[in-house]
Design an enzyme around this catalytic site. Structure first.
Site, short mmCIF file in Angstrom:
data_model
loop_
_atom_site.label_atom_id
_atom_site.label_comp_id
_atom_site.label_asym_id
_atom_site.label_seq_id
_atom_site.Cartn_x
_atom_site.Cartn_y
_atom_site.Cartn_z
N GLU A 143 -34.93 10.51 67.88
CA GLU A 143 -33.82 10.03 68.72
C GLU A 143 -33.25 11.21 69.51
O GLU A 143 -33.09 12.28 68.93
CB GLU A 143 -32.74 9.39 67.85
CG GLU A 143 -33.24 8.12 67.19
CD GLU A 143 -32.18 7.42 66.32
OE1 GLU A 143 -31.04 7.93 66.23
OE2 GLU A 143 -32.50 6.38 65.74
N THR A 170 -32.05 -1.64 61.59
CA THR A 170 -30.79 -0.96 61.94
C THR A 170 -30.49 0.13 60.90
O THR A 170 -29.35 0.58 60.81
CB THR A 170 -29.60 -1.94 62.01
OG1 THR A 170 -29.70 -2.88 60.95
CG2 THR A 170 -29.51 -2.66 63.32
N GLY A 203 -27.37 -3.61 50.03
CA GLY A 203 -26.16 -2.83 49.74
C GLY A 203 -24.99 -3.46 50.48
O GLY A 203 -24.94 -4.69 50.65
N ARG A 204 -24.08 -2.61 50.92
CA ARG A 204 -22.87 -3.12 51.60
C ARG A 204 -23.23 -3.91 52.87
O ARG A 204 -22.77 -5.04 53.07
CB ARG A 204 -21.95 -1.94 51.97
CG ARG A 204 -21.25 -1.32 50.78
CD ARG A 204 -20.57 -0.02 51.19
NE ARG A 204 -21.55 0.99 51.51
CZ ARG A 204 -21.76 2.11 50.80
NH1 ARG A 204 -21.01 2.38 49.77
NH2 ARG A 204 -22.69 2.97 51.14
N ILE A 205 -24.07 -3.30 53.73
CA ILE A 205 -24.38 -3.97 55.01
C ILE A 205 -25.28 -5.18 54.76
O ILE A 205 -25.10 -6.24 55.38
CB ILE A 205 -25.01 -2.99 56.02
CG1 ILE A 205 -24.06 -1.79 56.23
CG2 ILE A 205 -25.29 -3.68 57.35
CD1 ILE A 205 -24.67 -0.64 57.01
N HIS A 245 -29.12 3.32 68.91
CA HIS A 245 -28.44 3.62 67.64
C HIS A 245 -26.93 3.35 67.73
O HIS A 245 -26.11 4.27 67.57
CB HIS A 245 -28.71 5.08 67.22
CG HIS A 245 -28.54 5.32 65.75
ND1 HIS A 245 -29.27 6.24 65.03
CD2 HIS A 245 -27.70 4.75 64.85
CE1 HIS A 245 -28.88 6.24 63.77
NE2 HIS A 245 -27.92 5.34 63.63
N ARG A 257 -32.92 3.29 59.54
CA ARG A 257 -33.39 4.56 60.09
C ARG A 257 -34.82 4.40 60.58
O ARG A 257 -35.63 3.71 59.95
CB ARG A 257 -33.37 5.67 59.02
CG ARG A 257 -31.98 6.20 58.66
CD ARG A 257 -31.36 7.03 59.78
NE ARG A 257 -30.07 7.58 59.42
CZ ARG A 257 -28.90 6.98 59.62
NH1 ARG A 257 -28.84 5.79 60.20
NH2 ARG A 257 -27.76 7.57 59.27
P1 NAP Z 1 -25.64 1.04 50.69
O1 NAP Z 1 -24.44 0.21 50.41
O2 NAP Z 1 -25.82 2.30 49.93
O3 NAP Z 1 -26.92 0.11 50.51
C1 NAP Z 1 -28.21 0.57 50.46
C2 NAP Z 1 -29.01 -0.37 49.58
O4 NAP Z 1 -30.39 0.02 49.66
C3 NAP Z 1 -28.59 -0.32 48.11
O5 NAP Z 1 -28.49 -1.62 47.61
C4 NAP Z 1 -29.73 0.45 47.45
O6 NAP Z 1 -29.98 0.06 46.13
C5 NAP Z 1 -30.89 0.03 48.33
N1 NAP Z 1 -32.00 0.99 48.24
C6 NAP Z 1 -31.96 2.32 48.23
N2 NAP Z 1 -33.18 2.82 48.16
C7 NAP Z 1 -34.03 1.78 48.10
C8 NAP Z 1 -35.44 1.66 48.01
N3 NAP Z 1 -36.22 2.74 47.95
N4 NAP Z 1 -35.96 0.43 47.98
C9 NAP Z 1 -35.17 -0.67 48.03
N5 NAP Z 1 -33.84 -0.62 48.11
C10 NAP Z 1 -33.27 0.60 48.15
O7 NAP Z 1 -25.68 1.47 52.21
P2 NAP Z 1 -25.09 0.69 53.48
O8 NAP Z 1 -23.70 1.11 53.72
O9 NAP Z 1 -25.42 -0.75 53.36
O10 NAP Z 1 -26.01 1.36 54.63
C11 NAP Z 1 -27.41 1.24 54.58
C12 NAP Z 1 -28.07 2.14 55.60
O11 NAP Z 1 -27.88 1.63 56.90
C13 NAP Z 1 -27.52 3.57 55.69
O12 NAP Z 1 -28.09 4.42 54.72
C14 NAP Z 1 -27.86 3.99 57.09
O13 NAP Z 1 -29.09 4.66 57.11
C15 NAP Z 1 -27.97 2.68 57.84
N6 NAP Z 1 -26.91 2.50 58.85
C16 NAP Z 1 -27.23 2.46 60.16
C17 NAP Z 1 -26.26 2.24 61.10
C18 NAP Z 1 -26.59 2.18 62.56
O14 NAP Z 1 -25.78 2.59 63.37
N7 NAP Z 1 -27.74 1.65 62.94
C19 NAP Z 1 -24.93 2.08 60.73
C20 NAP Z 1 -24.63 2.12 59.38
C21 NAP Z 1 -25.65 2.32 58.44
P3 NAP Z 1 -29.16 0.59 44.86
O15 NAP Z 1 -28.04 -0.39 44.70
O16 NAP Z 1 -30.14 0.55 43.78
O17 NAP Z 1 -28.67 1.96 45.21
C1 GLV Z 2 -25.27 5.39 61.22
O1 GLV Z 2 -26.42 5.33 61.46
C2 GLV Z 2 -24.73 5.63 59.93
O2 GLV Z 2 -25.50 5.92 59.01
O3 GLV Z 2 -23.50 5.55 59.80
#
Ligand code: NAP
Ligand code: GLV
Length: 322
Positions: A267, A236, A156-158, A286, A238
């Site tokens: 957590e 990074t 996805g975005r990250i 986190h 969940r």
């Molecule tokens: P995003 O843009 O929504 O990207 C998520 C990606 O995962 C999408 O490409 C999605 O596919 C794919 N996906 C969803 N379910 C899946 C599955 N079952 N199997 C394979 N791929 C799957 O989200 P993002 O902004 O990159 O963030 C991703 C995650 O990082 C967040 O949901 C959050 O939990 C975590 N995060 C953690 C921190 C931290 O502080 N550690 C910070 C920010 C985010 P589709 O394109 O098909 O929907």
């Molecule tokens: C942090 O974990 C977030 O999902 O923004």
């Protein structure tokens, strides 16, 4: 009459000022202690909006108490702490904070990858312990990053922002996503693999997909057994995506090389958690999105979503369509 909102954690003054100019604001007074459940259950009763953090479980019990809630604005991109179906059914808009934290979280993901591969924390602890006798040929040797193969689960975005960092290190990038993104493959120079193939072929595996019940323990005993002996797992996303008992066994027995973990199933993680006893695990509390600028951007976006929705405008970043 001014609408009333509740904020579940003390937020910086400029955010509170912005919200106070429009709403009657009630706020939990602590910065580092989550609002107790019973307080949340009471406060939610008579408010129009809720701003919460990922530490608050907004489940059916909470939502059933809310008599006039219109919006839940989560200060995080991940929203697995909220019962979206129940909120939607009750006509409550849920918003999150996508985009503004993408680059900061990709930075931290790459930092964990590098720290785990080159034993940065272990090396620092070793030096400080006074055990460093002499420079030795194979002392503190780790894994190369430059030219290695990176497997991203969840492009996805990250995930995409991580590819850009990896390309600077001339890494061969593989990805698995529930929907294949062919246009990104050419654009970014990356290759799609089924999960099993990605696990078998990657030197680094980074989890960057959202958590839900369907992907609980996505990485367990079987998946770990497919990885290379030099593999490094970075999470990074969940904690619930990884079976921590299986990961502990795998790291302890040398089935995989190391792990970098920013997130845990529970957590804050308990100090006696077995994973914390292993030298080949780099752990963080986190802090994926924790830069000053990014955390302020997240808080502003959450506040702006609140302002929009309570003024009968479209949410900027909704996650549901009630
Ligand atoms: P995003 O843009 O929504 O990207 C998520 C990606 O995962 C999408 O490409 C999605 O596919 C794919 N996906 C969803 N379910 C899946 C599955 N079952 N199997 C394979 N791929 C799957 O989200 P993002 O902004 O990159 O963030 C991703 C995650 O990082 C967040 O949901 C959050 O939990 C975590 N995060 C953690 C921190 C931290 O502080 N550690 C910070 C920010 C985010 P589709 O394109 O098909 O929907
Ligand atoms: C942090 O974990 C977030 O999902 O923004």
């Amino acid at each position: 009459m001014k609408r009333t909102i509740y904020i579940t954690r003390k937020l910086p003054e400029e955010i509170v000022d912005k919200l106070s100019s429009q709403f009657h604001v009630k706020m939990w007074s602590e910065e580092n202690v989550p609002v107790p459940r019973d307080v949340l259950l009471k406060e939610i009763e008579d408010v129009d909006g809720l701003i919460c953090l990922l530490t608050e479980k907004i489940d059916e019990e909470v939502l059933n108490k809310a008599k006039q809630l219109k919006i839940i604005s989560n200060i995080a991109v991940g929203y697995n702490n909220i019962d979206i179906d129940s909120a939607t059914e009750k006509g409550i808009v849920v918003t999150n904070t996508p985009g503004v934290l993408t680059e900061t979280t990709a930075d931290l993901t790459f930092a964990l990858l590098m720290a785990s591969a080159r034993r940065v924390v272990e090396g620092s602890d070793f030096l400080r312990s006074g055990e460093w006798g002499a420079w030795s040929l194979m002392q503190m040797t780790g894994q190369d990053i430059y030219g290695a193969t990176l497997g991203i689960i969840g492009l996805g975005r990250i995930g995409e922002a991580l590819v850009k960092r990896a390309k600077g290190f001339e890494m061969n990038v593989l990805y698995y996503n529930r929907t294949r993104k062919q246009e990104k493959e050419d654009m970014l120079g990356i290759h799609y693999r089924e999960m099993k193939d990605l696990l078998q072929q990657s030197d680094f595996i980074c989890l960057l997909l959202p958590y839900s019940a369907e992907v609980h323990h996505l990485i367990g005993k079987e998946e770990l057994s497919l990885m290379k002996r030099n593999a490094i797992l970075v999470n990074t996303a969940r904690g619930g995506l990884v079976d921590e008992d299986a990961l502990y066994q795998s790291l302890k027995t040398g089935e995989i090389w190391a792990a970098g973990l920013d997130v845990f199933e529970q957590e804050p993680v308990s100090n006696d958690h077995p994973l914390l006893s292993l030298p080949n695990v780099v752990t963080l509390p986190h802090i994926g999105s924790a830069s000053v600028k990014t955390r302020m951007r997240m808080a502003h976006l959450a506040a702006d979503n609140m302002v929009n929705v309570l003024n009968d405008n479209e949410a900027i970043t909704p996650v549901n369509e009630p």
